[in-house]
Design a protein around this motif. Sequence first.
Motif, PDB file in Angstrom:
ATOM      1  N   GLU A 297       0.814  -1.211   0.000  1.00 36.33           N
ATOM      2  CA  GLU A 297       0.000   0.000   0.000  1.00 36.33           C
ATOM      3  C   GLU A 297       0.848   1.262   0.000  1.00 36.33           C
ATOM      4  N   GLY A 298       1.889   1.288   0.850  1.00 38.62           N
ATOM      5  CA  GLY A 298       2.708   2.489   0.938  1.00 38.62           C
ATOM      6  C   GLY A 298       3.595   2.727  -0.257  1.00 38.62           C
ATOM      7  N   GLY A 299       3.741   1.706  -1.107  1.00 41.00           N
ATOM      8  CA  GLY A 299       4.612   1.854  -2.261  1.00 41.00           C
ATOM      9  C   GLY A 299       3.890   2.016  -3.573  1.00 41.00           C
ATOM     10  N   MET A 300       2.557   2.083  -3.545  1.00 42.17           N
ATOM     11  CA  MET A 300       1.784   2.176  -4.775  1.00 42.17           C
ATOM     12  C   MET A 300       1.257   3.590  -4.980  1.00 42.17           C
ATOM     13  N   PRO A 301       1.157   4.031  -6.229  1.00 38.34           N
ATOM     14  CA  PRO A 301       0.641   5.371  -6.512  1.00 38.34           C
ATOM     15  C   PRO A 301      -0.877   5.413  -6.394  1.00 38.34           C
ATOM     16  N   ASP A 302      -1.409   6.608  -6.444  1.00 40.19           N
ATOM     17  CA  ASP A 302      -2.854   6.812  -6.382  1.00 40.19           C
ATOM     18  C   ASP A 302      -3.459   6.420  -7.726  1.00 40.19           C
ATOM     19  N   PRO A 303      -4.314   5.387  -7.771  1.00 38.78           N
ATOM     20  CA  PRO A 303      -4.882   4.952  -9.051  1.00 38.78           C
ATOM     21  C   PRO A 303      -5.792   5.992  -9.693  1.00 38.78           C
ATOM     22  N   GLU A 304      -6.149   7.027  -8.944  1.00 39.49           N
ATOM     23  CA  GLU A 304      -6.981   8.087  -9.513  1.00 39.49           C
ATOM     24  C   GLU A 304      -6.167   9.084 -10.337  1.00 39.49           C
ATOM     25  N   ASN A 305      -4.829   8.965 -10.307  1.00 38.84           N
ATOM     26  CA  ASN A 305      -3.989   9.890 -11.073  1.00 38.84           C
ATOM     27  C   ASN A 305      -3.941   9.488 -12.541  1.00 38.84           C
ATOM     28  N   HIS A 306      -4.940   9.898 -13.283  1.00 40.57           N
ATOM     29  CA  HIS A 306      -4.964   9.637 -14.725  1.00 40.57           C
ATOM     30  C   HIS A 306      -5.840  10.700 -15.387  1.00 40.57           C
ATOM     31  N   GLY A 307      -5.646  10.864 -16.666  1.00 39.60           N
ATOM     32  CA  GLY A 307      -6.452  11.833 -17.419  1.00 39.60           C
ATOM     33  C   GLY A 307      -6.048  13.281 -17.212  1.00 39.60           C
ATOM     34  N   GLN A 308      -4.897  13.523 -16.577  1.00 36.41           N
ATOM     35  CA  GLN A 308      -4.466  14.908 -16.328  1.00 36.41           C
ATOM     36  C   GLN A 308      -4.127  15.645 -17.621  1.00 36.41           C
ATOM     37  N   ALA A 485       8.036  -1.491  -4.919  1.00 36.03           N
ATOM     38  CA  ALA A 485       6.894  -1.076  -4.091  1.00 36.03           C
ATOM     39  C   ALA A 485       7.038  -1.442  -2.623  1.00 36.03           C
ATOM     40  N   ALA A 486       8.160  -2.067  -2.236  1.00 37.39           N
ATOM     41  CA  ALA A 486       8.401  -2.354  -0.820  1.00 37.39           C
ATOM     42  C   ALA A 486       9.903  -2.504  -0.615  1.00 37.39           C
ATOM     43  N   ASP A 487      10.388  -2.006   0.492  1.00 40.90           N
ATOM     44  CA  ASP A 487      11.796  -2.175   0.835  1.00 40.90           C
ATOM     45  C   ASP A 487      11.980  -3.447   1.653  1.00 40.90           C
ATOM     46  N   ARG A 488      13.217  -3.922   1.693  1.00 44.57           N
ATOM     47  CA  ARG A 488      13.536  -5.034   2.590  1.00 44.57           C
ATOM     48  C   ARG A 488      13.473  -4.526   4.035  1.00 44.57           C
ATOM     49  N   GLU A 489      12.865  -5.302   4.897  1.00 45.02           N
ATOM     50  CA  GLU A 489      12.729  -4.880   6.289  1.00 45.02           C
ATOM     51  C   GLU A 489      14.067  -4.887   7.010  1.00 45.02           C
ATOM     52  N   SER A 490      14.968  -5.779   6.614  1.00 45.27           N
ATOM     53  CA  SER A 490      16.295  -5.837   7.209  1.00 45.27           C
ATOM     54  C   SER A 490      17.240  -6.426   6.183  1.00 45.27           C
TER      55      SER A 490
END
Length: 731
Positions: A297-308, A485-490
């Motif tokens: 979730e924290g690594g994904m963009p806003d899916p509403e960002n289109h049609g600009q 979309a995600a970092d390694r935790e350690s």
Amino acid sequence: MDHQTDRVRELVDELTREEKLSLVHGDVDPTRTATGYLPGVERLDVPDFRLVDGPLGVRVPGEPATAFPAPLAAAATFDPELSRKKGAAIAREARALDQDVLLAPGLNLIRVPHCGRNFEYFSEDPVVTGAFAAASVEGVQSEDVIATPKHYVANSQETDRAVVSADVSERALRECYLPGFEAAVEAGAGSVMTAYNRVNGTYMSEHRELVTDVLKDDFGFDGFVVSDWYGTESTVDAANAGLDLEMPGVPMHLMMAGAAEEGDGGDADGEGVADAGGEADGEPDASPEEMDFGEFEGGMPDPENHGQFAEALGEAVDAGEVPESRLDDMVARVLGQMAACGALDDTQIQGELDTDEHRELATEIASRGQVLLENDGVLPIADDADVALIGPNLHEPTLGGGGSSETTPVEATPTAEGVEARAESGGGSVSVARGVPEIEDRSFFDLGGDDEDEPEPDVSIDDAVAAAEAADVAVVVVRDRATEAADRESLELPGEQDELVEAVAAANDRTVVAVRSSGPVELPWREDVAAIVASWYPGQADGEALAALCYGDVDASGRLPVTFAPEAEYPAGEPEQYPGVDGAATYEEGVFVGYKHFDAGRGSATYPFGHGHSYAAFEYRDVEAVDDSTIAVTVANVADRDGREVVQAYVRPPEADGETDGPDRPVRELGGFAAVDVPAGEAVRVELELDELALEHYDEAGDGWTTPAGEYAVEVGRSAGDLRLETAIER
């Protein structure tokens, strides 16, 4: 070129407003093959234009292609020519699949070892990054395909990547994070992709200072700037900042539907699209606001960002908020690159897919990119040795990390298959034991997929120990699990792999550990094993490349493009620096990234930047300054076998006399390098031209780039921690 320029100008004049807008935002590809798609303008003979993923190989749904080693593995060869060839090969495969733009290379500087996409990048050092960026771009562009260096700029983490602000000084930007992009532009890149993140509070898609003032004006970039997928945050601000093309331009559920029809997990540069519930018939069962990206979730963009850049951009032009000339410039930049790659006049090459040449190149890079971190005489393995091959994922090749760079090879060599074949050819034997359960890949493409896994076979560390006790040599193959979309935790190896290594090493004092990783990992057992090999993500040649190194069919010539150290020893160790606090990651370390941090005494490295053992042995002799930017040194191979050495030159600035003599500078900076073949018993004279980046620094309060007068020491050797000789140049 003049003819092309005239053609582009004529087209811009003839296009209607609607047609212009169709060329600055993406649409759904009717063939369902492209990551990003622009429909053509049939009445003016403007063709469709397709953009495709490709840092590790072309990623077209349902179309296998050569799966090359990760860029970090290529950088470990310290031979940019191999990356030039790799870029050309991937471009030929893109053309064979009717793609026009390759969304590669990735060239963000490796700031933190946890970053989930470090395997897609080249190095912690800007000189190495610049050299490999330029070579990759040259290779791609040479085959009538547009290269797209990404992600511009300071995209150093996947955690909160779509919103985090990289709060970084101009000096650090200029000296560390921008040089790779400047090198790529100078090499002829036709496109540049903006990052999701903000820099100093401003989204990169809206960052006029960095996109227009620096990239287009200072660097002279005349191609088009494309957004990351769903990374266009606005219409007016983005257009006026210099963003030229919005991707993908369509709602995420439409992209998902297309992917579902093709049986794929989602779109690509990520960068967007995860299959969060697409039906087999292509009808999605979740609207964008209902999508659940789970751990990503924290690594994904806003899916509403289109049609600009669709109707909204036309309205902004009519309202005088975006100049008509800006829209024309956006269109001209896209058409200009269509012309440059031959798309406008249909002169592009046809391309080639998965040729013998491409396969051989993938094997060469995978073999040469491995780094021999330790060797207590156990390697090379004797041809007739009995080998215990141990590890959780021996049945499959390690192709890469998760996300938009995932590849599907036509053929691949799993680890066990490659080692077994090499042992058999030499009269030896191999016993295989997995020891611990499989380490599963991570990828946002797996969201909403089939959770039914094949039953896991019974495995036990006891079986691995028994195999090791009965063998002459034990080779343990371990791995991490990195993804976009995600970092390694350690930096610890996942699962029980550390326990596996420790048990095998206790059973056999001739234990070799091969580490398949996205970057640095912690090696708590390193003093208990006889040899360690950093194999990175080797791609489709996995098994044969490991066998070639372990049996000595190739010299151990790879070197570390990134420092290995305990997790607590790296820069950016405070939460404010990484992953950030209150939406901002503060780059307080400034220019002291990677080995520059360790050289300054701010941490202790396990294996320094540039480190790597060889099967040969080298002496350095007779270093001298040829002129004020070139040094020469003799490298002698004093072993009885041929070898390949990576000669490295580091520059120390003049000693400062006081606080007024300038900013705090690194102890030393890499100035140049060369991978050279040295036959047994022979010597070669090597000249290295020093990169100006190692001599100058950026003065934020003064005149920008400056090179203080004085004597610059130049240290030459095998790594940042093994410097053999010294000379000096005057500036």
